[in-house]
Design a protein around this motif. Structure first.
Motif, mmCIF file in Angstrom:
data_model
loop_
_atom_site.group_PDB
_atom_site.id
_atom_site.type_symbol
_atom_site.label_atom_id
_atom_site.label_comp_id
_atom_site.label_asym_id
_atom_site.label_seq_id
_atom_site.Cartn_x
_atom_site.Cartn_y
_atom_site.Cartn_z
ATOM 1 N N ARG A 53 0.689 -1.198 0.203
ATOM 2 C CA ARG A 53 -0.093 0.085 0.093
ATOM 3 C C ARG A 53 0.815 1.092 0.045
ATOM 4 O O ARG A 53 0.437 2.288 -0.444
ATOM 5 C CB ARG A 53 -1.037 0.074 1.151
ATOM 6 N N LYS A 54 2.155 1.053 0.539
ATOM 7 C CA LYS A 54 2.792 2.378 0.619
ATOM 8 C C LYS A 54 3.797 2.403 -0.456
ATOM 9 O O LYS A 54 4.711 3.388 -0.505
ATOM 10 C CB LYS A 54 3.794 2.392 1.817
ATOM 11 N N GLY A 55 3.701 1.341 -1.356
ATOM 12 C CA GLY A 55 4.363 1.569 -2.692
ATOM 13 C C GLY A 55 5.981 0.939 -2.367
ATOM 14 O O GLY A 55 6.650 0.960 -3.299
ATOM 15 N N SER A 102 8.434 -2.227 -2.544
ATOM 16 C CA SER A 102 8.484 -3.584 -2.886
ATOM 17 C C SER A 102 9.287 -4.299 -1.757
ATOM 18 O O SER A 102 10.318 -3.860 -1.473
ATOM 19 C CB SER A 102 9.295 -3.623 -4.140
#
Length: 313
Positions: free
Chosen positions: A266-268, A270
């Motif tokens: 969700r925070k981007g 990986s």
């Protein structure tokens, strides 16, 4: 028990002054909330022991494979097996009895509260701790939801008392069962679900609720409020610990890993390396450089002979 009477009555009277001003000094609501406040104070004081209990339970789970190895190795020699098992506990900092400490330490407090409520109803003129005759009378006669909090399921013909006591006994039994089941189903690795420790946990899963159910019908309603509140605290506290700090290789550990992965997504962020960003670290070993050969020192005669032109024959 006299020192406990003073400690428990001091906390109880302190909360009663607060809630008595809000609901009335003789109100059953004020006394029930005072009992709940007493419970919360005691449970907060026991948090360090609960932390030790969690650590010990986790260690017991994690060392089960080693315990099984010892059982296979020394199964024929019970004395040697006991010695090696205790040595393993000592080396890993595990106390097999730590899981019982919160319950053991609560029992004197439980019985002291039982005596305070019982004697407040039977002998209000006898002060105990900080409970004066006036407070004893209010405590013993307090009514909550139509039931006197000093009555038990067995010593009354009032169906209002029996219904409330039965509900509290069921709540106390259910919370005891669910707390133990939560621990076994979510925070125990698969290899720890077999063996003596697992059998002990399974036995407690079914024995403890029965013990509380049978004993609960003889407890005053006020004591049932204490124990039910304590069980709810334990269940919530254990849920928080299992969710945020689960033991490795358990269902709770896998669930936390999935939550962390989803949160990172969700925070981007990986959580897995990609082909463009992955860096493979290799160790480069350079071949040793051979030292430059130094010219051999020559004598003066050799150097002159070298410069002298060759003779003609």
């Amino acid at each position: 028990m006299e020192p406990l009477y003073f400690v428990i009555s001091a906390v109880l009277v302190g909360f009663h002054k607060v809630f008595g001003n809000l609901f009335g000094e003789a109100s059953g609501v004020a006394w029930v909330l005072s009992i709940i406040g007493l419970t919360l104070v005691i449970r907060m004081a026991l948090i360090p022991l609960f932390v030790k209990q969690i650590k010990s339970s986790r260690n017991m789970q994690l060392i089960q494979p080693k315990v099984k190895e010892l059982q296979k190795k020394y199964g024929h020699d019970r004395e040697r097996l006991a010695q090696e098992t205790m040595k393993l506990y000592k080396d890993t900092g595990t106390n097999p009895f730590a899981s019982c400490l919160p319950i053991i330490l609560q029992m004197p407090i439980f019985f002291a509260l039982f005596r305070l409520i019982d004697q407040a109803a039977k002998e209000p003129e006898t002060p105990r701790g900080l409970m004066t005759e006036k407070l004893n009378t209010q405590f013993g006669d307090a009514i909550f939801l139509g039931a006197k909090i000093s009555d038990t399921f067995l010593n009354t013909d009032d169906w209002g008392v029996r219904v409330l006591a039965a509900v509290l006994v069921l709540a106390m039994t259910a919370t005891t069962f669910l707390t133990q089941r939560q621990l076994m189903s979510k925070n125990m690795p698969a290899d720890a679900l077999t063996g003596p420790y697992a059998q002990q946990q399974k036995m407690l899963l079914y024995v403890l609720p029965v013990v509380f159910a049978v004993g609960g019908i003889a407890f005053p309603v006020g004591v049932l409020f204490y124990w039910t509140t304590s069980n709810l605290w334990t269940m919530g506290q254990q849920f928080y610990v299992i969710r945020n700090n689960p033991a490795p290789n358990t269902e709770a550990y896998k669930a936390k890993a999935e939550r962390d992965k989803a949160k990172a997504a969700r925070k981007g962020i990986s959580t897995e390396p990609t082909g463009s960003t992955a860096v493979v670290a290799t160790e480069v070993v350079e071949a040793p450089v051979a030292p430059r050969p130094q010219p051999k020192r020559q004598t003066k005669a050799q150097r002159q002979a070298k410069r002298k032109p060759p003779s003609k024959k």
